[in-house]
Design a protein around this motif. Structure first.
Motif, PDB file in Angstrom:
ATOM      1  N   ILE A  26       0.938  -1.246   0.011  1.00 39.30           N
ATOM      2  CA  ILE A  26       0.200   0.030  -0.124  1.00 39.30           C
ATOM      3  C   ILE A  26       0.756   1.438   0.110  1.00 39.30           C
ATOM      4  O   ILE A  26       0.735   2.084  -0.714  1.00 39.30           O
ATOM      5  CB  ILE A  26      -0.922   0.071   1.169  1.00 39.30           C
ATOM      6  N   SER A  27       1.888   1.278   0.686  1.00 43.06           N
ATOM      7  CA  SER A  27       2.749   2.383   1.027  1.00 43.06           C
ATOM      8  C   SER A  27       3.717   2.829  -0.344  1.00 43.06           C
ATOM      9  O   SER A  27       3.820   4.135  -0.717  1.00 43.06           O
ATOM     10  CB  SER A  27       3.519   2.394   2.108  1.00 43.06           C
ATOM     11  N   LEU A  28       4.191   1.676  -0.951  1.00 45.63           N
ATOM     12  CA  LEU A  28       4.868   1.881  -2.023  1.00 45.63           C
ATOM     13  C   LEU A  28       4.025   2.618  -3.183  1.00 45.63           C
ATOM     14  O   LEU A  28       4.334   3.359  -3.966  1.00 45.63           O
ATOM     15  CB  LEU A  28       5.693   0.573  -2.371  1.00 45.63           C
ATOM     16  N   THR A  29       2.789   1.932  -3.375  1.00 46.92           N
ATOM     17  CA  THR A  29       2.001   2.396  -4.259  1.00 46.92           C
ATOM     18  C   THR A  29       1.469   3.759  -4.174  1.00 46.92           C
ATOM     19  O   THR A  29       1.600   4.571  -5.181  1.00 46.92           O
ATOM     20  CB  THR A  29       0.948   1.472  -4.661  1.00 46.92           C
ATOM     21  N   CYS A  30       1.121   4.079  -3.190  1.00 46.28           N
ATOM     22  CA  CYS A  30       0.464   5.438  -2.858  1.00 46.28           C
ATOM     23  C   CYS A  30       1.559   6.510  -2.695  1.00 46.28           C
ATOM     24  O   CYS A  30       1.340   7.613  -3.261  1.00 46.28           O
ATOM     25  CB  CYS A  30      -0.275   5.456  -1.520  1.00 46.28           C
ATOM     26  N   ASN A  31       2.721   6.112  -2.120  1.00 49.35           N
ATOM     27  CA  ASN A  31       3.909   7.136  -2.242  1.00 49.35           C
ATOM     28  C   ASN A  31       4.252   7.417  -3.716  1.00 49.35           C
ATOM     29  O   ASN A  31       4.678   8.526  -3.946  1.00 49.35           O
ATOM     30  CB  ASN A  31       4.900   6.648  -1.417  1.00 49.35           C
ATOM     31  N   SER A  32       4.166   6.411  -4.284  1.00 53.53           N
ATOM     32  CA  SER A  32       4.865   6.677  -5.736  1.00 53.53           C
ATOM     33  C   SER A  32       3.852   7.466  -6.416  1.00 53.53           C
ATOM     34  O   SER A  32       4.298   8.330  -7.395  1.00 53.53           O
ATOM     35  CB  SER A  32       4.812   5.309  -6.591  1.00 53.53           C
ATOM     36  N   ILE A  33       2.490   7.357  -6.317  1.00 54.86           N
ATOM     37  CA  ILE A  33       1.508   8.077  -6.995  1.00 54.86           C
ATOM     38  C   ILE A  33       1.725   9.645  -6.609  1.00 54.86           C
ATOM     39  O   ILE A  33       1.714  10.403  -7.331  1.00 54.86           O
ATOM     40  CB  ILE A  33       0.208   7.576  -6.785  1.00 54.86           C
ATOM     41  N   VAL A  34       1.927   9.792  -5.347  1.00 55.27           N
ATOM     42  CA  VAL A  34       2.013  11.250  -4.574  1.00 55.27           C
ATOM     43  C   VAL A  34       3.400  11.944  -5.191  1.00 55.27           C
ATOM     44  O   VAL A  34       3.513  12.970  -5.764  1.00 55.27           O
ATOM     45  CB  VAL A  34       2.183  11.204  -3.096  1.00 55.27           C
ATOM     46  N   ILE A  35       4.675  11.150  -5.256  1.00 48.49           N
ATOM     47  CA  ILE A  35       5.998  11.554  -5.578  1.00 48.49           C
ATOM     48  C   ILE A  35       5.609  12.056  -7.197  1.00 48.49           C
ATOM     49  O   ILE A  35       6.194  13.033  -7.870  1.00 48.49           O
ATOM     50  CB  ILE A  35       7.026  10.540  -5.483  1.00 48.49           C
ATOM     51  N   ILE A  36       5.196  10.920  -7.994  1.00 46.28           N
ATOM     52  CA  ILE A  36       4.931  10.981  -9.326  1.00 46.28           C
ATOM     53  C   ILE A  36       4.236  12.299  -9.789  1.00 46.28           C
ATOM     54  O   ILE A  36       4.425  13.283 -10.425  1.00 46.28           O
ATOM     55  CB  ILE A  36       4.440   9.927 -10.056  1.00 46.28           C
ATOM     56  N   GLY A  37       3.020  12.566  -9.081  1.00 50.92           N
ATOM     57  CA  GLY A  37       2.099  13.561  -9.048  1.00 50.92           C
ATOM     58  C   GLY A  37       2.604  14.999  -8.773  1.00 50.92           C
ATOM     59  O   GLY A  37       2.450  16.086  -9.749  1.00 50.92           O
ATOM     60  N   LEU A  38       3.427  15.108  -7.815  1.00 49.89           N
ATOM     61  CA  LEU A  38       4.044  16.177  -7.426  1.00 49.89           C
ATOM     62  C   LEU A  38       5.256  16.500  -8.733  1.00 49.89           C
ATOM     63  O   LEU A  38       5.246  17.885  -8.990  1.00 49.89           O
ATOM     64  CB  LEU A  38       4.714  16.280  -6.009  1.00 49.89           C
ATOM     65  N   LEU A  39       5.766  15.680  -8.807  1.00 49.47           N
ATOM     66  CA  LEU A  39       6.906  15.973  -9.929  1.00 49.47           C
ATOM     67  C   LEU A  39       6.400  16.506 -11.135  1.00 49.47           C
ATOM     68  O   LEU A  39       6.869  17.179 -11.780  1.00 49.47           O
ATOM     69  CB  LEU A  39       7.983  14.827 -10.018  1.00 49.47           C
ATOM     70  N   TYR A  40       5.359  15.705 -11.634  1.00 50.03           N
ATOM     71  CA  TYR A  40       4.809  16.162 -12.879  1.00 50.03           C
ATOM     72  C   TYR A  40       4.102  17.741 -12.547  1.00 50.03           C
ATOM     73  O   TYR A  40       4.290  18.504 -13.722  1.00 50.03           O
ATOM     74  CB  TYR A  40       3.219  15.295 -12.963  1.00 50.03           C
ATOM     75  N   ARG A  41       3.642  17.959 -11.443  1.00 53.54           N
ATOM     76  CA  ARG A  41       2.878  19.431 -11.320  1.00 53.54           C
ATOM     77  C   ARG A  41       3.917  20.345 -11.541  1.00 53.54           C
ATOM     78  O   ARG A  41       3.815  21.333 -12.088  1.00 53.54           O
ATOM     79  CB  ARG A  41       2.335  19.465 -10.118  1.00 53.54           C
ATOM     80  N   ASN A  42       5.198  19.890 -10.945  1.00 53.90           N
ATOM     81  CA  ASN A  42       6.526  20.776 -10.949  1.00 53.90           C
ATOM     82  C   ASN A  42       6.996  20.877 -12.374  1.00 53.90           C
ATOM     83  O   ASN A  42       7.382  22.093 -12.868  1.00 53.90           O
ATOM     84  CB  ASN A  42       7.318  20.204  -9.886  1.00 53.90           C
TER      85      ASN A  42
END
Length: 352
Positions: A26-42
């Protein structure tokens, strides 16, 4: 001890295996989504700066939700990296359990005498890396959660203060936290590895099996362990107090924000971030109590308690809970940002 547990990294604590796999995935999946989302917005923000005809692409929420511009988001990004490291620790531990269970069975046979089994896992390079990962995740989570709480406190309680964090000061503060956290982690990991190497090869301790700070023989590791427990409890409780003050401020005074919508979402943001702290307090207090009882009561050993290993692994519960809360936070800010972007110019935007 059963034959299966004699080969398992988790010994006879079967519940720990399920917790590690569940939290790890759960943590690997959700953290990956958050990190990718923040990097994409940036990335989108940086691209829009170089192309004048793309300024309309980014909404208010996108501009305010970028690592490059927003100190609060930058700090939350660092906290997500800590949780990602915690998820790696859990998954590597769970995978190592599966590997070494089969490895020991093939080497010693199905019905070997438990006393002749050599504990090779605790002296491997993988376990040493796990020790470092576990300490980085714990220490950095404590520090970054506290820094985020202080940042929110200043933004809400003193919105016009000159002491508010800038992106430059946030980067410096995060760098200092990482330097401190990594130093503590490497020191504790190396000392614990040396302590494990000096133990009898047929010794099986659940803290050693989990690649945590095994303080049975190393005085310095014991000091580091107590320091982490004190740091975690004190900073988490302080952070919770700050969030309580923030929520009280938002409830008492709506004049801080010209828009009722801004006030409602700001309150939601504070509640979500306070939930992060509450989760950490919920997992830290039991471990602290177990440790205190183990030192006060000479006949009580926490490692002999069936629930103790599960509580130790649950220290990394925030690695799974935090990214879920951050996704909720992103949804709240995104909805608010789109509405504010369509409102009148007199509406004051969210401080986030």
């Amino acid at each position: 001890m059963s034959n299966y547990s004699s080969y398992s990294v988790f010994l006879n604590y079967d519940s720990v295996r399920g917790i590690c796999w569940s939290l790890g995935v759960i943590s690997l999946t959700c953290n990956s989504i958050v990190i990718i989302g923040l990097l994409y917005r940036n990335y989108m923000y940086l691209q829009s700066k170089t192309q004048s005809n793309m300024k309309h692409i980014l909404s208010v929420s996108h501009r305010r939700f970028t690592i490059h511009q927003n100190p609060s988001i930058f700090l939350l990004f660092n906290l997500t990296i800590c949780d990602f490291i915690g998820s790696l620790y859990l998954l590597i531990l769970a995978c190592s359990d599966s590997y070494y269970t089969n490895y020991y069975r093939n080497k010693y046979g199905l019905y070997s005498n438990y006393t002749i089994i050599q504990n090779e896992w605790v002296t491997t390079a993988t376990c040493t890396v796990e020790r470092i990962f576990s300490q980085v995740a714990l220490v950095m989570s404590i520090l970054m959660t506290f820094v985020v709480a202080v940042d929110r406190f200043i933004l809400v309680i003193y919105p016009h203060s000159r002491r508010k964090l800038t992106i430059k000061s946030a980067r410096i503060l995060a760098a200092l936290c990482w330097m401190f956290g990594v130093t503590i982690a490497v020191l504790a990991g190396v000392l614990s590895a040396q302590s494990a190497a000096n133990h009898p090869r047929n010794r099986f301790s659940i803290l050693g099996q989990l690649c945590l700070t095994d303080s049975s023989r190393s005085f310095l590791v014991r000091i580091i362990t107590y320091f982490e427990l004190f740091l975690g409890c004190s900073l988490y409780i302080t952070s919770m107090i700050l969030y309580i003050l923030i929520c009280c401020k938002l409830r008492r005074s709506k004049q801080t924000y010209r828009s009722n919508l801004s006030a409602r979402v700001e309150k939601r943001v504070s509640i979500i971030l306070a939930s992060v702290v509450f989760t950490n307090i919920f997992t830290y207090i039991p471990i602290t109590l177990f440790t205190i009882l183990g030192r006060i009561l000479s006949r009580y050993d926490p490692e002999n308690d069936q629930i103790f290993p599960s509580m130790v692994v649950l220290l990394y519960l925030n690695a799974a809970v935090n990214p879920i809360l951050f996704l909720l936070l992103s949804l709240n800010i995104g909805q608010k940002g789109n509405k504010v972007g369509q409102s009148s110019e007199g509406t004051k935007p969210l401080s986030m």
